[in-house]
Design an enzyme around this catalytic site. Structure first.
Site, short mmCIF file in Angstrom:
data_model
loop_
_atom_site.label_atom_id
_atom_site.label_comp_id
_atom_site.label_asym_id
_atom_site.label_seq_id
_atom_site.Cartn_x
_atom_site.Cartn_y
_atom_site.Cartn_z
N GLY A 55 0.82 -1.22 0.00
CA GLY A 55 0.00 0.00 0.00
C GLY A 55 0.84 1.26 0.00
O GLY A 55 2.04 1.22 -0.30
N SER A 71 9.68 5.31 -3.30
CA SER A 71 9.48 4.32 -2.24
C SER A 71 8.45 4.87 -1.26
O SER A 71 8.43 6.08 -1.00
CB SER A 71 10.80 4.05 -1.51
OG SER A 71 10.55 3.43 -0.26
N GLN A 77 7.59 -9.56 7.74
CA GLN A 77 8.82 -9.11 7.07
C GLN A 77 9.48 -7.90 7.74
O GLN A 77 10.47 -7.39 7.24
CB GLN A 77 8.56 -8.85 5.59
CG GLN A 77 7.75 -7.62 5.26
CD GLN A 77 7.41 -7.57 3.79
OE1 GLN A 77 6.65 -8.38 3.28
NE2 GLN A 77 7.98 -6.61 3.07
N LYS A 126 13.21 -2.42 -8.19
CA LYS A 126 13.60 -1.62 -7.02
C LYS A 126 14.10 -2.52 -5.88
O LYS A 126 15.07 -2.23 -5.21
CB LYS A 126 12.39 -0.79 -6.57
CG LYS A 126 12.45 -0.22 -5.19
CD LYS A 126 13.41 0.93 -5.12
CE LYS A 126 13.33 1.73 -3.84
NZ LYS A 126 13.42 0.97 -2.63
N HIS A 150 4.40 1.60 -7.95
CA HIS A 150 3.36 0.56 -7.92
C HIS A 150 2.47 0.66 -9.16
O HIS A 150 2.10 -0.35 -9.77
CB HIS A 150 2.46 0.71 -6.69
CG HIS A 150 3.17 0.63 -5.37
ND1 HIS A 150 3.31 1.70 -4.53
CD2 HIS A 150 3.78 -0.41 -4.75
CE1 HIS A 150 3.96 1.33 -3.44
NE2 HIS A 150 4.26 0.06 -3.54
P1 AMP Z 1 6.06 -2.45 -1.59
O1 AMP Z 1 4.69 -1.86 -1.47
O2 AMP Z 1 7.15 -1.52 -1.19
O3 AMP Z 1 6.16 -3.81 -0.95
O4 AMP Z 1 6.30 -2.69 -3.14
C1 AMP Z 1 5.41 -3.46 -3.91
C2 AMP Z 1 6.04 -3.70 -5.26
O5 AMP Z 1 6.28 -2.44 -5.90
C3 AMP Z 1 7.38 -4.42 -5.20
O6 AMP Z 1 7.46 -5.36 -6.24
C4 AMP Z 1 8.37 -3.30 -5.38
O7 AMP Z 1 9.60 -3.72 -5.94
C5 AMP Z 1 7.62 -2.41 -6.36
N1 AMP Z 1 8.15 -1.05 -6.32
C6 AMP Z 1 8.33 -0.26 -5.21
N2 AMP Z 1 8.91 0.91 -5.56
C7 AMP Z 1 9.11 0.86 -6.90
C8 AMP Z 1 9.68 1.76 -7.85
N3 AMP Z 1 10.18 2.95 -7.49
N4 AMP Z 1 9.72 1.38 -9.14
C9 AMP Z 1 9.23 0.17 -9.52
N5 AMP Z 1 8.69 -0.73 -8.68
C10 AMP Z 1 8.63 -0.39 -7.37
#
Ligand code: AMP
Length: 279
Positions: free
Chosen positions: A29, A183, A59, A147, A35
């Site tokens: 989220g 991020s 995690q 990422k 995302h």
């Molecule tokens: P998270 O919500 O941080 O667990 O990320 C969910 C997904 O989004 C994961 O596969 C991350 O690698 C991807 N993601 C997060 N930040 C980026 C970004 N800046 N560019 C591409 N994918 C991303």
């Protein structure tokens, strides 16, 4: 777009859409353009798109930011709706990990170094949650960002080892205009830290450029990257490595397909980034 919170609800929905080509984007989220780029890719390839939002407690280490991790379901729902998501799955922690839960999934060698060393329980948490999600959603394709490069390799390994019938698709890193990788945790950065954070991608790009220009001695390449990072007084380097792109083994001489991996701290905020390069 439907939002489903229960596991039974998701399973029932999935049975009703047995013949669809399902694209799946698991997230925690606080959705941003990174995302959304994954969702757009899924939208392009698949007939239906499922996004999950689950801030997975397994995690997070005990001293990490689980309690204050950004949560904004209303805004996330709106973004998913606009992006053409068909189903948003938002399980509760209590149902996902009920009281007597005792099974974990662990990918051994690939999880040991880099992020695995800095965050010892992290990958087991990720792989346990992702395995459960893949079993529930049964997607044809699942989309992960470069990422989190080590996470992507760990998940590819898991899918291969457990014969899960899902194709893992790697999506490129979405960056701010100054190069900082998007991020959900960037919101923790103060204004000054935010400006300094750009150094991370600048240093990695410098490493890539040096390799492309013919430099091969990794210690020299690292020295140059460290010099760039030392321009910002607040940045503390956790690791900065040139690795073989598939095994993540560190190299002393640049060769083949490589990934430059970095993790730094800016005060209490931890940032990771990476770039691929081939010679
Ligand atoms: P998270 O919500 O941080 O667990 O990320 C969910 C997904 O989004 C994961 O596969 C991350 O690698 C991807 N993601 C997060 N930040 C980026 C970004 N800046 N560019 C591409 N994918 C991303």
């Amino acid at each position: 777009m439907r939002t489903i919170r229960s596991i039974r609800g998701l399973q029932a929905w999935r049975r009703k859409h047995e013949n669809q080509q399902i694209g799946f984007v698991p997230t925690m989220g606080a959705l941003h353009e990174g995302h959304l780029s994954l969702i757009r890719q899924a939208r392009k390839h698949c007939s239906m798109v499922i996004v999950s939002i689950f801030v997975n407690p397994l995690q997070f280490g005990p001293a990490e930011d689980l309690g204050r991790y950004p949560r904004n379901l209303k805004a996330d729902q709106q973004l998913c709706r606009e992006a053409g998501v068909d189903l948003l799955f938002v399980p509760s922690g209590e149902e996902f990990y009920p009281q007597n839960f005792q099974t974990t999934v662990r990918v051994n060698r690939l999880s040991e170094h880099w992020e695995g060393e800095a965050r010892p329980t992290h990958f087991e948490g990720v792989t346990t949650a992702v395995t459960k999600l893949l079993c529930l959603v049964r997607p044809n394709q699942a989309y992960f960002g470069q990422k989190d490069y080590q996470q992507l390799l760990v998940i590819k390994q898991l899918v291969k080892d457990l014969n899960i019938d899902t194709k893992i698709v790697r999506c490129p890193i979405v960056r701010e205009s100054d190069g900082l990788a998007l991020s959900s945790r960037n919101c923790y950065l103060s204004e000054i830290q935010r400006r300094q954070a750009a150094c991370l991608s600048v240093a990695l790009r410098q490493g890539v450029k040096s390799i492309q220009l013919g430099k091969r001695q990794v210690s020299l390449i690292q020295r140059e990257m460290k010099k760039m990072l030392s321009q910002s007084k607040e940045i503390a380097i956790e690791y900065l490595a040139v690795c073989e792109a598939q095994s993540l083994k560190p190299l002393t001489v640049a060769k083949g397909s490589m990934v430059l991996l970095a993790a730094v701290r800016l005060g209490h905020v931890r940032l990771i980034d990476n770039m691929l390069v081939k010679v």
